[in-house]
Motif scaffolding. Structure first.
Motif, PDB file in Angstrom:
ATOM      1  N   TYR A  69       0.826  -1.206   0.000  1.00  0.00           N
ATOM      2  CA  TYR A  69       0.000   0.000   0.000  1.00  0.00           C
ATOM      3  C   TYR A  69       0.861   1.258   0.000  1.00  0.00           C
ATOM      4  O   TYR A  69       0.633   2.176  -0.780  1.00  0.00           O
ATOM      5  CB  TYR A  69      -0.948   0.019   1.193  1.00  0.00           C
ATOM      6  CG  TYR A  69      -1.711   1.311   1.281  1.00  0.00           C
ATOM      7  CD1 TYR A  69      -2.788   1.551   0.426  1.00  0.00           C
ATOM      8  CD2 TYR A  69      -1.331   2.312   2.170  1.00  0.00           C
ATOM      9  CE1 TYR A  69      -3.468   2.754   0.467  1.00  0.00           C
ATOM     10  CE2 TYR A  69      -2.011   3.506   2.214  1.00  0.00           C
ATOM     11  CZ  TYR A  69      -3.073   3.726   1.365  1.00  0.00           C
ATOM     12  OH  TYR A  69      -3.741   4.923   1.403  1.00  0.00           O
ATOM     13  N   SER A  73       1.198   3.952  -2.994  1.00  0.00           N
ATOM     14  CA  SER A  73       0.762   5.309  -2.675  1.00  0.00           C
ATOM     15  C   SER A  73       1.871   6.328  -2.935  1.00  0.00           C
ATOM     16  O   SER A  73       1.631   7.390  -3.506  1.00  0.00           O
ATOM     17  CB  SER A  73       0.328   5.370  -1.211  1.00  0.00           C
ATOM     18  OG  SER A  73      -0.043   6.662  -0.853  1.00  0.00           O
ATOM     19  N   ARG A  77       1.699   9.400  -5.683  1.00  0.00           N
ATOM     20  CA  ARG A  77       1.850  10.800  -5.253  1.00  0.00           C
ATOM     21  C   ARG A  77       2.884  11.552  -6.079  1.00  0.00           C
ATOM     22  O   ARG A  77       2.857  12.779  -6.143  1.00  0.00           O
ATOM     23  CB  ARG A  77       2.234  10.865  -3.783  1.00  0.00           C
ATOM     24  CG  ARG A  77       1.061  10.755  -2.842  1.00  0.00           C
ATOM     25  CD  ARG A  77       1.415  11.208  -1.443  1.00  0.00           C
ATOM     26  NE  ARG A  77       2.680  10.689  -0.958  1.00  0.00           N
ATOM     27  CZ  ARG A  77       2.806   9.699  -0.076  1.00  0.00           C
ATOM     28  NH1 ARG A  77       1.742   9.114   0.414  1.00  0.00           N
ATOM     29  NH2 ARG A  77       3.987   9.299   0.308  1.00  0.00           N
TER      30      ARG A  77
END
Length: 126
Positions: A69, A73, A77
């Protein structure tokens, strides 16, 4: 043999180019690959087929301790950031997404760039 469906978010993958060099990316949710590429002048999200462009994909697995995760992520970003061969290339991007510490070369580059900034204004990027 690894199939597209076998890749998990956070996995590092690469393809060979220029004979001996490799281009690295990070698998995100939906089987997409986020990579930092000069071809697109920055960090982009692509399908596995777009990333590979007909070349065999090498699986490097999960290299960091951040888990799928967080790696996915972090990669998402960074979408849209500019490419810089000496300061932000595909290897640096993959290491950052995995939560790994910078290499000594990355630290040295950053130190030299900061020192150069202190001595005079940098030329604007195109």
């Amino acid at each position: 043999m690894i199939f597209d469906s076998d890749y998990r978010p956070g996995d590092v993958v690469s393809v060979r180019f220029g004979g001996v060099l490799r281009h690295y990316g990070v698998v995100t949710h939906g089987g997409r690959v986020v990579s930092n590429t000069r071809r697109h002048d920055g960090i982009v999200s692509q399908t596995m087929a777009e990333f590979a462009r007909g070349r065999p994909v090498k699986w490097h697995g999960q290299k960091g301790s951040s888990g799928e995760y967080l790696a996915s992520s972090r990669a998402d970003r960074l979408l849209g950031r500019e490419y810089d061969l000496t300061g932000s290339n595909c290897i640096d991007f993959a290491r950052h997404a995995q939560g790994r510490k910078p290499t000594i070369n990355q630290i040295a580059r950053g130190t030299l760039m900061a020192f150069g900034d202190m001595l005079g204004a940098r030329k604007p990027r195109r």
